[in-house]
Design a protein around this motif. Structure first.
Motif, short mmCIF file in Angstrom:
data_model
loop_
_atom_site.label_atom_id
_atom_site.label_comp_id
_atom_site.label_asym_id
_atom_site.label_seq_id
_atom_site.Cartn_x
_atom_site.Cartn_y
_atom_site.Cartn_z
N ASP A 125 2.31 0.79 -1.69
CA ASP A 125 1.29 1.37 -0.81
C ASP A 125 1.86 1.69 0.56
O ASP A 125 1.57 2.74 1.14
CB ASP A 125 0.09 0.43 -0.66
CG ASP A 125 -0.75 0.33 -1.92
OD1 ASP A 125 -0.61 1.20 -2.82
OD2 ASP A 125 -1.54 -0.63 -2.02
N TRP A 126 2.67 0.78 1.10
CA TRP A 126 3.27 1.00 2.42
C TRP A 126 4.14 2.25 2.41
O TRP A 126 4.06 3.08 3.31
CB TRP A 126 4.08 -0.22 2.86
CG TRP A 126 4.58 -0.09 4.26
CD1 TRP A 126 3.92 -0.45 5.40
CD2 TRP A 126 5.83 0.47 4.68
NE1 TRP A 126 4.69 -0.14 6.50
CE2 TRP A 126 5.87 0.42 6.09
CE3 TRP A 126 6.92 1.01 4.00
CZ2 TRP A 126 6.95 0.88 6.83
CZ3 TRP A 126 8.00 1.48 4.74
CH2 TRP A 126 8.01 1.41 6.13
N GLU A 129 2.21 5.48 2.49
CA GLU A 129 1.76 5.83 3.84
C GLU A 129 2.92 6.12 4.79
O GLU A 129 2.73 6.77 5.81
CB GLU A 129 0.91 4.69 4.40
CG GLU A 129 -0.39 4.49 3.64
CD GLU A 129 -1.16 3.26 4.11
OE1 GLU A 129 -0.83 2.72 5.19
OE2 GLU A 129 -2.08 2.85 3.39
N ASN A 130 4.10 5.60 4.49
CA ASN A 130 5.29 5.76 5.32
C ASN A 130 6.46 6.19 4.45
O ASN A 130 7.36 5.40 4.18
CB ASN A 130 5.64 4.43 6.01
CG ASN A 130 4.48 3.87 6.81
OD1 ASN A 130 4.25 4.28 7.93
ND2 ASN A 130 3.73 2.95 6.21
#
Length: 140
Positions: A125-126, A129-130
């Protein structure tokens, strides 16, 4: 006696996690190792940043470069590590890795103690987003 079972995986076997230009393939963790260690392959496409500098206070990270050349931050210094290189990062030491070359590169990672794989959904997930960016060129 142990209640753990042997693990035999074919090439490319394991549990995969896609993170854009980075992928991870977990070979063993959790129940397979009694949470003693975690073994995973990490593959970075050409010119790709890694997870970012970080520290594991509770255990060591061991890396073995499988293919290509990876650049590793260990403490305050970056160094290139071609295939066959071994890197041991003790608990509490800041580290990172990235692929600064024009070809895909991979490494085998042993995390000690185990129990790393349950973190992968939040890591995926991180990275969603990144997204991994372009790695900086090798230092001269």
């Amino acid at each position: 006696m142990t209640d753990r079972k042997p693990v035999v995986l074919a090439p490319h076997g394991g549990r995969g996690y896609e993170m854009g230009r980075i992928s991870a393939l977990f070979k063993a963790d959790g129940a397979e190792t009694g949470d003693r260690y975690s073994i995973s392959e990490w593959w970075l496409e050409a010119n790709t940043t890694g997870p970012g500098a970080h520290v594991h206070e509770d255990g060591d990270d061991v890396f073995f470069v499988l293919e290509g050349t990876m650049s590793f931050l260990v403490g305050e210094a970056w160094q290139d590590a071609p295939a066959g290189s071994f890197i041991l990062v003790p608990a509490g030491v800041r580290h990172d890795f990235e692929n600064r070359r024009n070809a895909r590169a991979g490494l085998l990672n042993f995390s000690i103690p185990g129990g790393f794989e349950p973190n992968m959904p939040s890591i995926v997930d991180w990275f969603r987003e990144n997204p991994p960016g372009d790695a900086r060129p090798p230092e001269v």
